[in-house]
Scaffold this active site. Structure first.
Site, PDB file in Angstrom:
ATOM      1  N   THR A  84       0.895  -1.140   0.000  1.00  9.76           N
ATOM      2  CA  THR A  84       0.000   0.000   0.000  1.00  9.76           C
ATOM      3  C   THR A  84       0.934   1.190   0.000  1.00  9.76           C
ATOM      4  O   THR A  84       2.135   1.021   0.120  1.00  9.76           O
ATOM      5  CB  THR A  84      -0.869  -0.118   1.271  1.00  9.76           C
ATOM      6  OG1 THR A  84      -1.674  -1.275   1.126  1.00  9.76           O
ATOM      7  CG2 THR A  84      -1.716   1.080   1.571  1.00  9.76           C
ATOM      8  N   SER A 113      -6.856  -1.854   6.777  1.00  9.19           N
ATOM      9  CA  SER A 113      -6.046  -1.461   7.947  1.00  9.19           C
ATOM     10  C   SER A 113      -5.467  -0.063   7.768  1.00  9.19           C
ATOM     11  O   SER A 113      -4.723   0.413   8.643  1.00  9.19           O
ATOM     12  CB  SER A 113      -4.875  -2.428   8.128  1.00  9.19           C
ATOM     13  OG  SER A 113      -5.337  -3.714   8.387  1.00  9.19           O
ATOM     14  N   GLY A 125       1.631  -1.261   4.504  1.00 12.30           N
ATOM     15  CA  GLY A 125       2.085  -2.440   5.250  1.00 12.30           C
ATOM     16  C   GLY A 125       0.987  -3.368   5.717  1.00 12.30           C
ATOM     17  O   GLY A 125       1.188  -4.086   6.704  1.00 12.30           O
TER      18      GLY A 125
END
Ligand code: GLY
Length: 567
Positions: free
Chosen positions: A380, A452, A472
């Site tokens: 990402t 996330s 990550g």
């Protein structure tokens, strides 16, 4: 003009400014350097690629604000950082505007209408993770272009200007770095295997540092978006090309899915931590909620006394991470589809209860510490922007894995995401980040998969103090958490907060991951307490902007080609 494959010298040095010609408004994409640390009286952009940071900084110089810079940076990343920068993926933007307003835009991908709960299970109910991770069936409906146009109401400059650096980089090419050459070479077989036509990322001879990557089809797609707005992506030729690509590769995204996509304005999470206000992303990212849980679980424990990277501070933060990630796995999903007990999860009483069994002398156990009891619900990329007017923008955007599904839309030149893997393919079965999920994150048509990503802004007296975020996968919230604790509690300088070794615990597997360079004495002390410790290559790539009354400081993570640029 340089042709594809032409080699030019590419200098990579730390702390040297990028060559730039303000008159021509053209960025020199063939000779640029990385800038890891800078300070400015005005605006700063920090991203995963020097040219993308420079595209954003150019907009600031041209009179744009932080939103203009963020849009130009996002579009440029789609060209110069195809690992994760994208128009075929999605992301989240959190901003603090100079008028004091906090906003967040959700442009997360959605499951196509033909998606179904068990679409990645075989006849025996076994998960086929290759289908949720590789190729056409792995893609959700892209959200990035809708997100960009949802932001345009806050921008000052015309879209034509904001997209211009991206078009330049795609049409005329840019020189790639050594890390990019390696990454493209490593992915060569996947690109060949997962595409219906050979994409520009595959070259006869191996890529080398200084080669020029030209993406003509992508330039044409960007021009359609420049001329037609979001319709240049979600309708017409680009939508036709996506639908055709899906048909050829047995994917399920249709033209109706594309026409029906919309970005959503969400109310950001904003919570107090000592004298600061932390503004971050709400669901469908898990990042903001678990960041709030983790910060609140340590707030009363005076972690500053325990000091950075001691067995005591690492153990406390690990146990806090364990509890927050256990909650993530059970309760979190798209709030438009499932009821999530957010208020309870971040309440003082609930978080006090979660920490009741914390023992500072020994490791907790994920078999015993499950999710809390609530009555009834890597690749990402992140960039941070701050302008001289007081607007701050924090954006994390993704294709999910490196180069997403590795499938390029033939004729349109952009990579599609493999974000469907962020759903819970089957309860209890880990995804590519080892994260497990439950019913709340099951697949359903049009639903957004849990993320996330944790784009975050810290305010001091209601003005931006820190702009922070990281890529990550599941390590994103812990990277942001540790960066905040390092700066706010351990009073660490920004450079160290970004670059010192990080660690990560996500409940399951019950292991503590530490980066190379993590103190071996602390590791031994933690092992004695009962922690299973695994060393891994890198955790996150954090881009931080920090303000003080006189200056703005930008720090780009040393773990990659990340680079800062200024107004
Ligand atoms: N695809 C990574 C995330 O959204 O968290």
């Amino acid at each position: 003009m340089l042709s594809p494959g032409t080699r030019v010298p590419l200098t990579i040095m730390v702390c040297i400014a990028i060559s730039f010609s303000a008159q021509s408004q053209q960025i020199n994409a063939y000779n640029y350097t990385l800038q890891k640390n800078l300070s400015s009286k005005n605006g700063v952009v920090v991203s995963a690629h020097a040219l993308a940071s420079e595209a954003g900084a150019l907009m600031l110089r041209l009179g744009g604000n932080a939103i203009d810079a963020a849009i130009a940076t996002q579009l440029a990343l789609a060209v110069v950082y195809p690992n994760a920068g994208n128009i075929g993926g999605g992301g989240f933007l959190v901003a603090h505007l100079k008028n004091g307003q906090n906003i967040s835009i959700d442009y997360r991908e959605t499951a196509p209408a033909m998606a179904s709960r068990d679409m990645y299970l075989d006849a025996n109910g076994n998960p086929q993770m290759n289908l949720s991770q590789d190729g056409h069936l792995a893609s959700g409906v892209p959200g990035t272009i809708a997100g960009i146009f949802a932001c345009m109401k806050y921008a000052k400059l015309p879209f034509r200007q904001l997209v211009s650096p991206a078009i330049q980089f795609a049409e005329k090419g840019f020189t790639i770095t050594e890390a990019q050459a390696k990454s493209l070479n490593d992915m060569r077989n996947e690109f060949i295997k997962l595409n219906t036509t050979v994409p520009v990322f595959v070259k006869k001879d191996p890529w080398k540092k200084g080669d020029t990557l030209v993406q003509k089809d992508l330039a044409t797609t960007l021009k359609r978006i420049r001329d037609l707005g979001a319709k240049g992506f979600y309708e017409g030729i680009t939508a036709d090309l996506i639908a055709k690509e899906m048909k050829t590769g047995k994917g399920i995204i249709t033209k109706a899915d594309l026409a029906g996509y919309s970005a959503k304005t969400r109310i950001p999470i904003a919570f107090n931590y000592h004298a600061y206000t932390i503004v971050t992303m709400p669901l469908p990212s898990s990042g903001g909620i678990i960041l709030e849980q983790m910060m609140k679980m340590i707030e009363k424990r005076n972690i500053a006394l325990l000091k950075f990277e001691t067995p005591q501070s690492v153990q406390l933060m690990t146990e806090v991470e364990r509890r927050a990630y256990a909650d993530r796995a059970k309760f979190l999903g798209d709030p438009d589809f499932v009821k999530v007990p957010v208020k309870t999860m971040v309440s003082e009483k609930y978080l006090d209860d979660r920490m009741k069994d914390f023992d500072p002398t020994k490791a907790g156990s994920s078999a015993q510490i499950a999710a809390g009891n609530i009555p009834e619900s890597e690749e990402t990329t992140h960039f941070s922007v701050l302008d001289k007017y007081g607007n701050a923008v924090s954006v994390t955007t993704t294709l999910n894995g490196g180069y997403g599904s590795r499938t390029v839309v033939a004729g349109a030149g952009f990579l599609l995401n493999n974000e469907m893997d962020d759903f819970s393919v089957k309860p209890g079965v880990p995804n590519m980040y080892g994260a497990i999920g439950a019913e709340a994150n099951a697949i359903a048509p049009h639903k957004r998969m849990l993320s996330s990503m944790t784009p975050t802004i810290v305010l001091k007296k209601n003005t931006p103090y820190l702009v922070v975020g990281s890529p990550g996968g599941t390590t994103i919230p812990t990277s942001v958490f540790q960066t905040l604790v390092d700066i706010l509690e351990f009073k660490m300088n920004t450079n160290d907060a970004v670059n010192k070794p990080k660690f990560h615990h996500q409940w399951l597997p019950d292991e503590l991951y530490v980066e190379k360079g993590f103190s071996s004495e602390v590791k031994t002390a933690l092992e004695k307490m009962g922690y299973k410790i695994t060393e891994r290559s890198s955790i996150g790539r954090t881009e931080v902007i920090r303000t003080d009354p006189k200056n703005v400081e930008g720090v780009a993570d040393k773990r990659g080609d990340d680079s800062a640029a200024k107004d």
